[in-house]
Design an enzyme around this catalytic site. Structure first.
Site, short mmCIF file in Angstrom:
data_model
loop_
_atom_site.label_atom_id
_atom_site.label_comp_id
_atom_site.label_asym_id
_atom_site.label_seq_id
_atom_site.Cartn_x
_atom_site.Cartn_y
_atom_site.Cartn_z
N ARG A 53 0.87 -1.18 0.00
CA ARG A 53 0.00 0.00 0.00
C ARG A 53 0.89 1.22 0.00
O ARG A 53 2.10 1.13 0.16
CB ARG A 53 -1.01 0.00 1.16
CG ARG A 53 -0.59 -0.51 2.48
CD ARG A 53 0.21 0.37 3.42
NE ARG A 53 -0.02 1.77 3.39
CZ ARG A 53 0.93 2.66 3.52
NH1 ARG A 53 2.21 2.29 3.68
NH2 ARG A 53 0.69 3.95 3.51
N ALA A 55 0.74 5.10 -2.28
CA ALA A 55 0.52 5.39 -3.69
C ALA A 55 1.66 4.89 -4.60
O ALA A 55 1.42 4.26 -5.63
CB ALA A 55 0.34 6.90 -3.87
N ARG A 96 -7.58 -0.54 -6.87
CA ARG A 96 -7.80 0.61 -5.97
C ARG A 96 -7.89 1.86 -6.86
O ARG A 96 -7.01 2.07 -7.72
CB ARG A 96 -6.66 0.78 -4.95
CG ARG A 96 -6.50 -0.37 -3.98
CD ARG A 96 -5.57 -0.01 -2.83
NE ARG A 96 -6.22 0.83 -1.85
CZ ARG A 96 -5.59 1.42 -0.83
NH1 ARG A 96 -4.29 1.30 -0.70
NH2 ARG A 96 -6.26 2.15 0.03
N GLN A 203 -2.00 2.65 9.84
CA GLN A 203 -0.72 2.76 9.11
C GLN A 203 0.28 3.62 9.88
O GLN A 203 1.49 3.47 9.71
CB GLN A 203 -0.96 3.38 7.72
CG GLN A 203 -1.66 2.47 6.73
CD GLN A 203 -3.16 2.66 6.73
OE1 GLN A 203 -3.75 3.03 7.75
NE2 GLN A 203 -3.81 2.41 5.60
N ASP A 244 -2.19 10.92 -2.37
CA ASP A 244 -2.48 9.85 -3.32
C ASP A 244 -2.84 10.38 -4.70
O ASP A 244 -2.64 9.71 -5.71
CB ASP A 244 -3.61 8.96 -2.79
CG ASP A 244 -3.07 8.06 -1.70
OD1 ASP A 244 -2.92 8.55 -0.56
OD2 ASP A 244 -2.73 6.90 -1.99
N ASN A 254 -5.58 12.37 0.36
CA ASN A 254 -4.66 11.55 1.16
C ASN A 254 -5.51 10.78 2.16
O ASN A 254 -6.74 10.94 2.22
CB ASN A 254 -3.61 12.43 1.85
CG ASN A 254 -2.49 11.60 2.47
OD1 ASN A 254 -1.91 10.74 1.80
ND2 ASN A 254 -2.19 11.79 3.74
N LYS A 255 -4.87 9.97 2.96
CA LYS A 255 -5.57 9.10 3.92
C LYS A 255 -6.63 9.86 4.72
O LYS A 255 -6.39 10.99 5.16
CB LYS A 255 -4.51 8.49 4.86
CG LYS A 255 -5.04 7.60 5.97
CD LYS A 255 -5.90 6.48 5.48
CE LYS A 255 -5.23 5.63 4.42
NZ LYS A 255 -6.20 4.75 3.70
O1 MRU Z 1 -4.63 3.24 2.07
P1 MRU Z 1 -3.15 3.48 1.98
O2 MRU Z 1 -2.42 2.98 3.18
O3 MRU Z 1 -2.57 3.00 0.68
O4 MRU Z 1 -3.02 5.06 1.99
C1 MRU Z 1 -1.76 5.63 1.76
C2 MRU Z 1 -1.69 7.07 2.04
O5 MRU Z 1 -2.68 7.71 2.27
C3 MRU Z 1 -0.34 7.70 1.93
O6 MRU Z 1 -0.29 8.84 2.75
C4 MRU Z 1 -0.10 8.12 0.49
O7 MRU Z 1 -0.09 7.01 -0.36
C5 MRU Z 1 1.08 8.95 0.28
S1 MRU Z 1 2.66 8.14 0.50
C6 MRU Z 1 3.18 7.67 -1.08
#
Ligand code: MRU
Length: 350
Positions: A53, A55, A96, A203, A244, A254-255
């Site tokens: 996981r 991006a 995704r 995470q 992302d 982002n998350k």
């Molecule tokens: O659902 P995830 O764990 O893949 O989410 C990832 C994020 O939100 C990261 O902050 C994001 O990918 C940026 S780091 C390359």
């Protein structure tokens, strides 16, 4: 033996002789298990269940997944291999929806299929493999530059808050936002990082805390709801996260939880930064409303680390990402420097 030219000790993704090796991120920090994938279906499954996981990490895994799709066609007929690779691109692309980097990588793989109409199967597979290596290498080199560019934001003894995981696990070797803080540590600036645990899938506590600890970066773990209080108490100088997908106007997905962090930072007059390379920018997407946000299994919220934390049938809303409007973002750290608003201009200018 044919190994990814970029493999170094500690790398969590690498490719060798028709096998994609991935450190299973769902098992960290308690177990370090290397998955060995040899079909594109397994890559789709690993991306969906977040074994890989972040991006940029899913972009690189997706690129190698296309190579696996081509190889597992098991045919000497180039047309058959080409079709198998196209199916792999389509199925990996459906795993995704939000991270731009996955599609950036798959578009590069697709461009390989458009060329070399007279290729033999061996040549076609070699070119796909070469492009997947290039995607991985570009990701590493880009982030090496990005973490250097981010240093202008990190003063001696700076205290930062971050959310989710944007270290090497998410973005290969150098990372993005967490990578900027790790680089500051390597340069002796002694940063301190408040790490949001990042519900529902943790995470922050499982991955960012693990990475910072191994790198020797000082950190304090907090629950997501504590970040605003850390700011109110005057304990943080900045907030920095990854992204992302970044729309053409600078709105950044982002998350889930990042938007709330940016609002709290704004209320406390603390700069909020995004760190992401240009491969995360989607020029075709005019603004945040056009970004597709993944919704995930309600059980991710009903359970925490496998333990039930809600009535089993509690109604749940579980978007994996949110969008922080450009107006709340003080700067975007890229491999070409720190961009400043208005992003409609600075994203185009590089
Ligand atoms: O659902 P995830 O764990 O893949 O989410 C990832 C994020 O939100 C990261 O902050 C994001 O990918 C940026 S780091 C390359």
């Amino acid at each position: 033996m044919s190994t990814t030219p970029l493999r170094e000790p500690g790398d969590s993704i690498y490719y060798e002789d028709g096998v994609l090796f991935l450190l299973d991120q769902t098992l960290l920090p308690t177990s370090e298990v290397l998955l060995e994938l040899d079909t594109h279906d397994q890559v789709v499954d690993a991306i969906r269940r977040l074994a890989v996981r972040g991006a940029m990490a899913i972009g690189v895994a997706g690129a190698y997944g296309v190579v696996l799709g081509a190889i597992s066609a098991g045919s000497s007929e180039p047309g058959v291999v080409r079709r198998a690779a196209r199916v792999a691109i389509q199925e990996i692309g459906a795993s995704r929806p939000t991270a731009r980097n996955l599609f950036w990588a798959l578009e590069r793989m697709d461009a390989v299929l458009q060329r070399g109409a007279s290729d033999t199967t061996t040549e076609l597979i070699a070119r796909l493999r070469g492009e997947a290596d290039a995607v991985a290498l570009d990701t590493i080199e880009t982030n090496r530059s990005l973490v250097e560019c981010g240093q202008e934001l990190i003063g001696e003894g700076a205290v930062a808050i971050t959310h989710c995981n944007s270290g090497p696990l998410a973005a290969l070797r150098y990372g993005t936002a967490v990578g900027v803080l790790m680089e500051a540590h390597r340069r002796g600036k002694s940063p301190h990082v408040y790490v949001d645990e990042t519900r529902p899938l943790l995470q922050g506590s499982r991955l960012t805390a693990w990475e910072l600890g191994r790198a020797g970066v000082a950190y304090t773990l907090i629950c997501d709801g504590m970040a605003a209080d850390v700011m109110r108490a005057g304990k943080a100088d900045l907030v920095i996260t990854g992204a992302d997908r970044i729309a053409a106007n600078g709105d950044s997905a982002n998350k889930i939880g990042t938007y709330g962090l940016a609002l709290a930072a704004h209320a406390h007059d603390i700069p909020f930064y995004i760190a992401a390379p240009f491969s995360t920018v989607d020029p075709a997407c005019p603004g945040g409303d056009a970004i597709t946000i993944e919704e995930r299994d309600p059980d991710e919220v009903r359970y925490c680390a496998g333990a039930p934390v809600a009535p089993p049938s509690a109604p749940v809303y579980n978007p994996a990402f949110d969008v922080t409007p450009a107006g709340l973002i003080a700067g975007i750290v890229t491999e070409h420097g720190v961009l400043r608003p208005p992003y409609t201009e600075s994203l185009l200018e590089r």
